[in-house]
Design a protein around this motif. Structure first.
Motif, mmCIF file in Angstrom:
data_model
loop_
_atom_site.group_PDB
_atom_site.id
_atom_site.type_symbol
_atom_site.label_atom_id
_atom_site.label_comp_id
_atom_site.label_asym_id
_atom_site.label_seq_id
_atom_site.Cartn_x
_atom_site.Cartn_y
_atom_site.Cartn_z
ATOM 1 N N LEU A 12 -19.046 -4.952 12.806
ATOM 2 C CA LEU A 12 -19.648 -5.350 11.526
ATOM 3 C C LEU A 12 -19.281 -6.787 11.186
ATOM 4 N N VAL A 13 -18.020 -7.151 11.427
ATOM 5 C CA VAL A 13 -17.585 -8.525 11.156
ATOM 6 C C VAL A 13 -18.361 -9.501 12.044
ATOM 7 N N ALA A 14 -18.530 -9.171 13.310
ATOM 8 C CA ALA A 14 -19.252 -10.057 14.234
ATOM 9 C C ALA A 14 -20.699 -10.239 13.768
ATOM 10 N N GLY A 19 -24.675 -13.782 9.903
ATOM 11 C CA GLY A 19 -25.576 -13.750 8.763
ATOM 12 C C GLY A 19 -26.380 -12.472 8.624
ATOM 13 N N ASP A 20 -25.964 -11.408 9.285
ATOM 14 C CA ASP A 20 -26.677 -10.136 9.236
ATOM 15 C C ASP A 20 -26.377 -9.426 7.909
ATOM 16 N N GLN A 21 -27.365 -9.426 6.997
ATOM 17 C CA GLN A 21 -27.161 -8.827 5.678
ATOM 18 C C GLN A 21 -26.845 -7.340 5.750
ATOM 19 N N ILE A 64 -14.317 -15.230 7.043
ATOM 20 C CA ILE A 64 -14.741 -14.233 8.018
ATOM 21 C C ILE A 64 -14.760 -14.760 9.452
ATOM 22 N N GLY A 65 -15.087 -16.004 9.614
ATOM 23 C CA GLY A 65 -15.129 -16.576 10.959
ATOM 24 C C GLY A 65 -13.761 -16.906 11.534
ATOM 25 N N THR A 66 -12.708 -16.804 10.742
ATOM 26 C CA THR A 66 -11.377 -17.179 11.214
ATOM 27 C C THR A 66 -10.416 -15.993 11.308
ATOM 28 N N LEU A 67 -10.923 -14.768 11.115
ATOM 29 C CA LEU A 67 -10.039 -13.597 11.202
ATOM 30 C C LEU A 67 -9.497 -13.461 12.614
ATOM 31 N N TRP A 68 -8.208 -13.258 12.758
ATOM 32 C CA TRP A 68 -7.589 -13.127 14.071
ATOM 33 C C TRP A 68 -7.993 -11.826 14.738
ATOM 34 N N VAL A 73 -10.163 -5.798 9.730
ATOM 35 C CA VAL A 73 -10.678 -6.378 8.496
ATOM 36 C C VAL A 73 -10.322 -5.510 7.287
ATOM 37 N N GLY A 74 -10.223 -4.204 7.468
ATOM 38 C CA GLY A 74 -9.857 -3.324 6.353
ATOM 39 C C GLY A 74 -8.454 -3.626 5.841
ATOM 40 N N SER A 75 -7.518 -3.801 6.752
ATOM 41 C CA SER A 75 -6.147 -4.144 6.370
ATOM 42 C C SER A 75 -6.095 -5.520 5.724
ATOM 43 N N TRP A 76 -6.873 -6.447 6.292
ATOM 44 C CA TRP A 76 -6.923 -7.792 5.741
ATOM 45 C C TRP A 76 -7.458 -7.754 4.315
ATOM 46 N N LEU A 77 -8.539 -7.031 4.096
ATOM 47 C CA LEU A 77 -9.116 -6.910 2.757
ATOM 48 C C LEU A 77 -8.123 -6.267 1.787
#
Length: 175
Positions: A12-14, A19-21, A64-68, A73-77
């Protein structure tokens, strides 16, 4: 895009990076309940919790483009939302809206205060001129140095004189 239940958070992040809404919508659908729970667990009211959650999504848009590890992403959020909520908890809330007048004393409180002031002024007028001057200067937050100069008395005598004058004032007030 594949059905959201089969797509991993990293996928989903990718897609969202491109730009995928529907990917963004799927991220929001998946993690919005978690973010709301975190914000409300910190004791935020609805409006403040909404601010924390919106700030979290804004941060994801920016980063979003720099997440390791896009899969995390859930933990990051969750971490970002916790930090946003904590920041809002530390900000003291205004006791009343800034453009609304502060609630003043009730008429009863005003009457009691006026009565107390009148009684104190009457009792003060029964004291010697020296006590009246000393107490008025000290009530005006004058320092002992200023009182000493104004009344031409030694600084060492101000404290004991003040004590005697306050005692006389209490007696005059009937306390």
């Amino acid at each position: 895009m594949v059905r959201e239940t089969r797509v991993t958070a990293g996928e989903l992040v990718a897609h969202a990076c491109r730009g995928d809404q529907p990917a963004w919508d799927a991220l929001v659908d998946r993690f919005q309940p978690l973010l709301w729970t975190i914000a409300r667990t910190h004791g935020l009211d609805r409006a403040s919790a909404e601010d924390a959650v919106q700030a979290t999504w804004l941060r994801l848009v920016q980063k979003i483009g720099t997440l390791w590890d896009p899969e995390s992403v859930g933990s990051w959020l969750a971490t970002v939302c916790r930090n946003e909520a904590r920041a809002l908890v530390r900000v003291p809330l205004p006791r009343h809206p800034p453009d609304a007048p502060a609630a003043g004393p009730t008429p009863e409180e005003q009457a009691l205060a006026r009565d107390h002031l009148t009684r104190t002024a009457t009792a003060l007028s029964t004291l010697s001129d020296r006590c009246q001057g000393l107490l008025r200067l000290l009530a005006a937050a004058a320092t002992y140095t200023e009182v000493s100069a104004a009344l031409n008395v030694p600084m060492g005598s101000i404290g004991p004189t003040r004590s005697r004058c306050l005692h006389h004032l209490q007696e005059a007030l009937g306390e």
